[in-house]
Design an enzyme around this catalytic site. Structure first.
Site, PDB file in Angstrom:
ATOM      1  N   GLU A 269       0.824  -1.216   0.000  1.00  0.00           N
ATOM      2  CA  GLU A 269       0.000   0.000   0.000  1.00  0.00           C
ATOM      3  C   GLU A 269       0.857   1.265   0.000  1.00  0.00           C
ATOM      4  O   GLU A 269       0.561   2.229  -0.700  1.00  0.00           O
ATOM      5  CB  GLU A 269      -0.915   0.054   1.239  1.00  0.00           C
ATOM      6  CG  GLU A 269      -1.877  -1.101   1.367  1.00  0.00           C
ATOM      7  CD  GLU A 269      -1.376  -2.209   2.273  1.00  0.00           C
ATOM      8  OE1 GLU A 269      -2.198  -2.761   3.012  1.00  0.00           O
ATOM      9  OE2 GLU A 269      -0.169  -2.518   2.239  1.00  0.00           O
TER      10      GLU A 269
ATOM     11  N   CYS B  59      -2.615  -2.808   7.528  1.00  0.00           N
ATOM     12  CA  CYS B  59      -2.088  -2.752   8.897  1.00  0.00           C
ATOM     13  C   CYS B  59      -2.280  -1.332   9.447  1.00  0.00           C
ATOM     14  O   CYS B  59      -2.739  -0.446   8.726  1.00  0.00           O
ATOM     15  CB  CYS B  59      -0.603  -3.122   8.880  1.00  0.00           C
ATOM     16  SG  CYS B  59       0.455  -1.821   8.191  1.00  0.00           S
TER      17      CYS B  59
ATOM     18  N   CYS C 137      -0.379   1.393   7.281  1.00  0.00           N
ATOM     19  CA  CYS C 137      -0.996   1.628   5.975  1.00  0.00           C
ATOM     20  C   CYS C 137      -2.365   2.278   6.111  1.00  0.00           C
ATOM     21  O   CYS C 137      -2.708   3.181   5.343  1.00  0.00           O
ATOM     22  CB  CYS C 137      -1.073   0.325   5.190  1.00  0.00           C
ATOM     23  SG  CYS C 137       0.559  -0.325   4.770  1.00  0.00           S
TER      24      CYS C 137
END
Length: 164
Positions: free
Chosen positions: A61, A89, A92
């Site tokens: 990402e 996560c 990101c």
């Protein structure tokens, strides 16, 4: 989160993210891929490169965000959709909120670090100044299988090395 009907283009873009994930896998990286789409065109792509670059921020990402921002000449990714094979996560998810991305569509959940609804939902946290539309489960089985097979092979190699 999932009162959304996938369009054919959603499948097309997630398949592009899966192709990115396979690039990571070829390098021995965890197979996670992402693409950012604006007006029917991919403006950013990325795949996991943490091991290759020794960079903890080199998630799919993050790489796609950097490329899309560079291509647009702006840090605001307005009217953009991120397609990613694994739930973002915390890092990101935070970058996606900061980048004002409009929508995130991910393939499979991340039970250990998922911050798009699994452990918490940073993408739709009302205390932030931006909330992202969020959709999960697109090509879920295919996305999950990529990861399962990768880790199964990793464990198999690891155990065979211990035996030698």
């Amino acid at each position: 989160m999932n009162n959304y009907y996938f369009q054919e283009s959603d499948y097309q873009w997630m398949r592009e993210a899966i192709l990115e994930a396979k690039k990571a896998e070829q390098l021995g990286e965890v197979p996670i891929g992402a693409v950012i789409v604006k007006n029917g065109e991919v403006i950013g792509r990325g795949y996991n490169l943490r091991e290759t670059t020794f960079d903890p921020t080199a998630h799919a990402e993050m790489i796609a965000i950097r490329e899309a921002s560079s291509r647009l000449g702006a840090w605001r990714l307005l009217d953009c959709t991120l397609y990613v094979t694994l739930e973002p996560c915390p890092m990101c998810a935070g970058a996606l909120v900061q980048g004002r991305i409009q929508k995130v569509i991910f393939g499979t959940v991340d039970p250990k670090a998922g911050c798009a609804g699994t452990l918490m939902n940073l993408l739709q946290e009302p205390r932030f100044n931006h909330e992202t539309e969020l959709v999960s489960g697109l090509l879920q089985e295919e996305c999950a299988d990529l990861l399962k097979q990768f880790f199964r092979q990793l464990r198999s190699r690891s155990s065979s090395q211990k035996e030698s």
